[in-house]
Motif scaffolding. Structure first.
Motif, PDB file in Angstrom:
ATOM      1  N   MET A  88       0.811  -1.303  -0.015  1.00  0.00           N
ATOM      2  CA  MET A  88       0.015  -0.017  -0.082  1.00  0.00           C
ATOM      3  C   MET A  88       0.868   1.324  -0.065  1.00  0.00           C
ATOM      4  SD  MET A  88      -3.308  -0.763  -0.180  1.00  0.00           S
ATOM      5  CE  MET A  88      -2.640  -1.882  -1.337  1.00  0.00           C
ATOM      6  N   HIS A  89       2.255   1.331  -0.069  1.00  0.00           N
ATOM      7  CA  HIS A  89       3.006   2.463  -0.240  1.00  0.00           C
ATOM      8  C   HIS A  89       2.575   3.332  -1.370  1.00  0.00           C
ATOM      9  CE1 HIS A  89       6.189   0.928   2.644  1.00  0.00           C
ATOM     10  NE2 HIS A  89       5.074   0.968   3.495  1.00  0.00           N
ATOM     11  N   PHE A  90       2.434   4.582  -1.238  1.00  0.00           N
ATOM     12  CA  PHE A  90       2.168   5.678  -2.362  1.00  0.00           C
ATOM     13  C   PHE A  90       3.010   5.454  -3.722  1.00  0.00           C
ATOM     14  CE2 PHE A  90       6.035   7.466  -0.602  1.00  0.00           C
ATOM     15  CZ  PHE A  90       6.639   7.950  -1.616  1.00  0.00           C
ATOM     16  N   ASP A 116     -17.646  -0.547   3.030  1.00  0.00           N
ATOM     17  CA  ASP A 116     -18.479  -0.488   1.897  1.00  0.00           C
ATOM     18  C   ASP A 116     -17.798  -0.733   0.268  1.00  0.00           C
ATOM     19  OD1 ASP A 116     -20.388   0.377   3.925  1.00  0.00           O
ATOM     20  OD2 ASP A 116     -19.728   2.366   3.789  1.00  0.00           O
ATOM     21  N   GLY A 117     -17.277  -1.732   0.304  1.00  0.00           N
ATOM     22  CA  GLY A 117     -16.599  -1.923  -0.900  1.00  0.00           C
ATOM     23  C   GLY A 117     -15.382  -1.351  -1.511  1.00  0.00           C
ATOM     24  N   VAL A 118     -15.099  -0.291  -0.684  1.00  0.00           N
ATOM     25  CA  VAL A 118     -13.975   0.660  -1.255  1.00  0.00           C
ATOM     26  C   VAL A 118     -12.622   0.477   0.057  1.00  0.00           C
ATOM     27  CG1 VAL A 118     -13.098   3.003  -1.345  1.00  0.00           C
ATOM     28  CG2 VAL A 118     -15.452   2.055  -2.133  1.00  0.00           C
ATOM     29  N   VAL A 119     -11.398   0.439  -0.725  1.00  0.00           N
ATOM     30  CA  VAL A 119     -10.320   0.353   0.099  1.00  0.00           C
ATOM     31  C   VAL A 119      -9.580   1.790  -0.054  1.00  0.00           C
ATOM     32  CG1 VAL A 119      -8.019  -0.702   0.329  1.00  0.00           C
ATOM     33  CG2 VAL A 119      -9.981  -2.114  -0.027  1.00  0.00           C
ATOM     34  N   SER A 120      -8.857   2.339   1.106  1.00  0.00           N
ATOM     35  CA  SER A 120      -8.356   3.335   1.251  1.00  0.00           C
ATOM     36  C   SER A 120      -7.431   3.323   2.235  1.00  0.00           C
ATOM     37  CB  SER A 120      -9.170   4.623   1.362  1.00  0.00           C
ATOM     38  OG  SER A 120      -8.353   5.838   1.237  1.00  0.00           O
ATOM     39  N   PRO A 121      -6.196   3.011   1.967  1.00  0.00           N
ATOM     40  CA  PRO A 121      -5.235   2.958   3.249  1.00  0.00           C
ATOM     41  C   PRO A 121      -4.916   4.252   3.960  1.00  0.00           C
ATOM     42  CG  PRO A 121      -4.025   3.079   1.022  1.00  0.00           C
ATOM     43  CD  PRO A 121      -5.334   3.161   0.961  1.00  0.00           C
ATOM     44  N   PRO A 122      -4.589   3.995   5.474  1.00  0.00           N
ATOM     45  CA  PRO A 122      -4.389   5.232   6.141  1.00  0.00           C
ATOM     46  C   PRO A 122      -3.000   5.600   5.993  1.00  0.00           C
ATOM     47  CG  PRO A 122      -4.292   3.214   7.409  1.00  0.00           C
ATOM     48  CD  PRO A 122      -4.773   2.628   6.160  1.00  0.00           C
ATOM     49  N   GLU A 123      -2.636   6.881   6.329  1.00  0.00           N
ATOM     50  CA  GLU A 123      -1.254   7.329   6.211  1.00  0.00           C
ATOM     51  C   GLU A 123      -0.080   6.415   6.452  1.00  0.00           C
ATOM     52  OE1 GLU A 123       1.874   9.741   5.153  1.00  0.00           O
ATOM     53  OE2 GLU A 123      -0.079   9.590   4.221  1.00  0.00           O
ATOM     54  N   ARG A 124      -0.387   5.839   7.947  1.00  0.00           N
ATOM     55  CA  ARG A 124       0.687   4.974   8.298  1.00  0.00           C
ATOM     56  C   ARG A 124       1.029   3.825   7.391  1.00  0.00           C
ATOM     57  NH1 ARG A 124      -3.897   3.057  10.935  1.00  0.00           N
ATOM     58  NH2 ARG A 124      -4.199   0.863  10.798  1.00  0.00           N
ATOM     59  N   MET A 125      -0.118   3.485   6.442  1.00  0.00           N
ATOM     60  CA  MET A 125       0.329   2.495   5.375  1.00  0.00           C
ATOM     61  C   MET A 125       0.842   3.081   4.104  1.00  0.00           C
ATOM     62  SD  MET A 125      -2.304  -0.503   6.323  1.00  0.00           S
ATOM     63  CE  MET A 125      -1.861  -1.653   5.194  1.00  0.00           C
ATOM     64  N   PHE A 126       0.208   4.377   3.781  1.00  0.00           N
ATOM     65  CA  PHE A 126       0.371   4.806   2.380  1.00  0.00           C
ATOM     66  C   PHE A 126       1.871   5.576   2.548  1.00  0.00           C
ATOM     67  CE2 PHE A 126      -0.918   8.492  -0.447  1.00  0.00           C
ATOM     68  CZ  PHE A 126      -0.812   7.623  -1.660  1.00  0.00           C
ATOM     69  N   LEU A 127       1.847   6.356   3.371  1.00  0.00           N
ATOM     70  CA  LEU A 127       3.332   7.362   3.584  1.00  0.00           C
ATOM     71  C   LEU A 127       3.622   8.169   2.445  1.00  0.00           C
ATOM     72  CD1 LEU A 127       5.772   4.586   4.588  1.00  0.00           C
ATOM     73  CD2 LEU A 127       4.065   5.632   6.116  1.00  0.00           C
ATOM     74  N   GLY A 128       2.661   8.590   2.049  1.00  0.00           N
ATOM     75  CA  GLY A 128       2.408   9.634   0.845  1.00  0.00           C
ATOM     76  C   GLY A 128       2.723  11.470   1.286  1.00  0.00           C
ATOM     77  N   ALA A 129       2.462  11.448   2.777  1.00  0.00           N
ATOM     78  CA  ALA A 129       2.383  13.085   2.902  1.00  0.00           C
ATOM     79  C   ALA A 129       3.447  13.747   2.653  1.00  0.00           C
ATOM     80  CB  ALA A 129       2.006  12.873   4.466  1.00  0.00           C
ATOM     81  N   TYR A 130       4.552  13.136   2.863  1.00  0.00           N
ATOM     82  CA  TYR A 130       5.786  13.962   2.587  1.00  0.00           C
ATOM     83  C   TYR A 130       5.950  14.534   1.099  1.00  0.00           C
ATOM     84  CZ  TYR A 130       9.198  10.599   0.230  1.00  0.00           C
ATOM     85  OH  TYR A 130       9.973   9.862  -0.582  1.00  0.00           O
TER      86      TYR A 130
END
Length: 279
Positions: A88-90, A116-130
């Motif tokens: 799930m990293h960005f 509800d059938g949709v996946v969206s990783p939290p920032e701790r897994m996505f790491l895209g904020a920087y």
């Protein structure tokens, strides 16, 4: 856009046999049905893999999203395309929104993200904020678990859970071609074992398990690469590289928790932090 994240494509050198597409992507044909797709002008030098047979294609990782990978897939892939991010990293989810059919590893940590059938990783897994990125929202067409076989036409891929870099990481093993598509477990450059969720113990356990059953002549294809003496090319590693990585990681673990970076061999280093010694 943060300028430091890209270099001008004119400054990039490609290895012989690597072609440029869309003034951004580097293309290396691994065989007549397998295409490595790189992003050498992006600071992480991503590599995705388009694996095809008959009327089907699998896109293993969807690129950084700095440019859309979809036109390249449309040109070189088959009519039915499934996107499969390795984790799930960005930088592996960047192009996920361009594909209607998405496959995901059936792991509890990933199933927990679906609502509800949709996946969206939290920032701790996505790491895209920087890099100023927000996590995508996407629907999963098919969940496939470790040990299951993924069919792409007549090609067969085994799903292998390969935690270490992240707990949700998986790799693909294609026995017929002797290839492990290793994603961020092994690649040419700096391996990350210092990011949230990384575990040196899991890294070592994964490598021990792989080395116990992979053939000695395995070709390991990673998800990042650095420019070699001949220019940018698909990052290919060997059984010996996996052995080297395990040896160094075991030595780091034996030294006890601390932050650092260690050279593995001429093609790899590993960065780690004290929190990655637990778990």
């Amino acid at each position: 856009m943060q300028e430091s994240l890209e270099v001008p494509i004119e400054a990039v050198t490609l290895a012989p046999g690597v072609a440029l597409a869309q003034n951004w992507f580097a293309l290396r044909a691994l065989d007549d049905a397998s295409l490595a797709i790189g992003e050498p002008a992006y600071h992480q030098c991503n590599w995705s893999y388009l694996l095809s047979d008959c009327e089907e294609s699998l896109l293993w990782d969807t690129g950084s999203g700095r440019r859309s990978i979809a036109p390249v897939v449309a040109r070189y892939g088959q009519p039915r395309v499934t996107a499969f991010p390795s984790h799930m990293h960005f930088d592996h989810l960047g192009g996920i929104g361009d594909f209607e059919t998405v496959m995901l590893a059936d792991l509890p940590i990933l199933r927990a993200l679906e609502a509800d059938g949709v996946v969206s990783p939290p920032e701790r897994m996505f790491l895209g904020a920087y890099e100023g990125l927000t996590a995508p929202r996407f629907s999963v067409t098919r969940w496939i678990g470790p040990g299951e076989t993924l069919e792409v036409g007549a090609r067969r891929f085994s799903i292998v859970h390969t935690p270490g870099h992240s707990p949700d990481s998986v790799s693909l093993w294609e026995a017929e071609r002797g290839r492990l598509y290793a994603a961020d477990l092994l690649y040419c450059g700096e391996l990350y074992a210092q990011t949230p969720g990384a575990s040196l113990q899991a890294y070592a356990a994964t490598l021990r398990d792989l080395l116990a059953w992979l053939p000695k002549d395995v070709e390991i294809l990673g998800a990042h690469g650095q420019q070699g003496p001949d220019g940018h090319d698909a990052p290919r590693l060997s059984y010996g590289d996996a052995q080297d990585a395990l040896s160094v990681i075991e030595a780091i673990i034996a030294a006890g928790p601390h932050d650092g970076e260690r050279r593995i061999n001429s093609r790899m280093t590993v960065s780690y932090a004290a929190p990655s010694f637990s778990g």
